[in-house]
Write an enzyme that holds these catalytic residues in place. Structure first.
Site, PDB file in Angstrom:
ATOM      1  N   HIS A 241       0.815  -1.212   0.000  1.00 29.62           N
ATOM      2  CA  HIS A 241       0.000   0.000   0.000  1.00 29.62           C
ATOM      3  C   HIS A 241       0.862   1.282   0.000  1.00 29.62           C
ATOM      4  O   HIS A 241       0.840   2.051  -0.957  1.00 29.62           O
ATOM      5  CB  HIS A 241      -0.883   0.047   1.256  1.00 29.62           C
ATOM      6  CG  HIS A 241      -1.752  -1.152   1.469  1.00 29.62           C
ATOM      7  ND1 HIS A 241      -2.866  -1.440   0.699  1.00 29.62           N
ATOM      8  CD2 HIS A 241      -1.687  -2.131   2.399  1.00 29.62           C
ATOM      9  CE1 HIS A 241      -3.438  -2.551   1.151  1.00 29.62           C
ATOM     10  NE2 HIS A 241      -2.753  -2.988   2.167  1.00 29.62           N
TER      11      HIS A 241
HETATM   12  O1  RIB Z   1      -5.350   0.019   4.586  1.00 27.46           O
HETATM   13  C1  RIB Z   1      -3.949  -0.014   4.389  1.00 27.46           C
HETATM   14  C2  RIB Z   1      -3.288   1.068   5.187  1.00 27.46           C
HETATM   15  O2  RIB Z   1      -3.534   0.856   6.569  1.00 27.46           O
HETATM   16  C3  RIB Z   1      -1.749   1.051   5.042  1.00 27.46           C
HETATM   17  O3  RIB Z   1      -1.251   2.356   5.212  1.00 27.46           O
HETATM   18  C4  RIB Z   1      -1.324   0.193   6.190  1.00 27.46           C
HETATM   19  O4  RIB Z   1       0.010   0.492   6.620  1.00 27.46           O
HETATM   20  C5  RIB Z   1      -2.307   0.609   7.242  1.00 27.46           C
HETATM   21  O5  RIB Z   1      -1.824   1.829   7.825  1.00 27.46           O
END
Ligand code: RIB
Ligand code: CA
Length: 311
Positions: A241
């Site tokens: 992500h």
């Molecule tokens: O939903 C994914 C996000 O939530 C990413 O930033 C992960 O690190 C968590 O913070």
């Protein structure tokens, strides 16, 4: 050269994003890292941010602790994804570098006031509590922000922490509403894009094959945190992500999206934290964000692997 502040809740994927930024000193100057409560409590996110800086050989990077809870809700964490430490997967030594004394929110405000207007980009990788608190406490910084490139939200992919909401926005929807109404240029990396950045087995093997400490650590992290998405989505590997945020700064051509209106659900318990993205422009709501929808995944991993090989 782009000057950035990384606001983060490490989290293995946050950690890879920080490494990608620190591996790219010709394009990115990391002015500082502000930790926020999110994946794990603030005491751990502020510790983990320093662990990552030391792994990168960059104990010179100032790390600040920011807000320890969302604006209006009790903190929801994600140990089920990231493990108890937030960086489960491989044991790493406690950091030697100290936390800065200043609060993370004060660092954000002070930096935006000190640097020339339009020269600092904010890169939030977790709940938006620090960013929103800074904007509320010091409204004058809004027009000084060059841009906000954040990981959060979802449209076609819907939620990962509830059926409707992505974790970062869900944890602090009120903060997200402040940010999305700030008037700053916003670029969003939602699950719609990050779920295409899957670190599959062969991509993980390529990191291990670097034969470096960073390569081995990143491969161990992603081996650990892929299990949640594999079980839930049947995906072929962990979605990276947060590195999408930094990859966008380095190679925006890897991403495609639309400049649309995005509103945040803050009233409904059922859909709290939902990013209501007007992807099809069916309303007359004013566009306030560039919402990414697609990613050149091979190009993303080529960039990530070649940059991490620099350590
Ligand atoms: O939903 C994914 C996000 O939530 C990413 O930033 C992960 O690190 C968590 O913070
Ligand atoms: Ca994160």
């Amino acid at each position: 050269m782009r000057k950035i502040i990384i606001d983060t809740d490490p989290g293995q994927d946050d950690a890879v994003a920080i490494l990608l930024a620190l591996a790219s000193p010709d394009e990115i100057e990391v002015l500082g890292i502000t930790a926020v409560a999110g994946n794990v409590p603030l005491a751990l996110t502020s510790k983990n941010a320093r662990i990552v800086c030391e792994l990168a050989g960059r104990s010179d990077i100032p790390v600040f602790a920011g807000c320890d809870r969302p604006l209006a809700h009790t903190l929801v964490t994600a140990e089920h994804v990231h493990g108890k430490t937030g960086l489960d997967g491989i044991p790493l030594p406690d950091p030697q570098m100290k936390l800065q004394d200043r609060h993370g929110v004060d660092f954000i405000i002070d930096t935006l006031r000190a640097e020339p207007p339009g020269t600092v980009t904010l890169c939030p990788l977790g709940p938006l509590t620090n960013i929103a608190t800074a904007l509320t406490r010091a409204p004058d910084i809004g027009p000084r922000i060059a841009g906000i490139v954040l990981m959060g939200g979802a449209y076609f992919e819907v939620g990962n922490i509830t059926p409707a909401a992505e974790f970062n926005i869900y944890v602090d929807p009120e903060a997200a509403q402040v940010v999305f109404h700030s008037g700053a240029p916003i670029t969003v990396m939602p699950l719609d894009v990050t779920h295409k950045a899957l670190i599959t087995r062969d991509r993980n093997d390529a990191l291990r094959a670097l034969g470096t400490r960073v390569g081995a650590v990143v491969a161990a992290w992603t081996d650990f945190f892929e299990r949640f998405d594999k079980e839930k989505y049947g995906s072929e590997g962990a979605p990276l992500h947060d590195p999408c945020v930094i990859a966008y700064l380095l190679a925006p051509e890897l991403f495609t999206g639309r400049h649309i209106n995005v509103e945040i659900e803050t009233q409904s318990a059922l859909t709290r934290g939902m990013t209501v993205a007007d992807w099809w422009r069916v309303t007359d709501r004013v566009p306030n964000a560039t919402f990414m929808g697609d990613l050149d995944a091979p190009g993303f991993f080529e960039l990530l692997t070649t940059r991490l090989a620099r350590f």
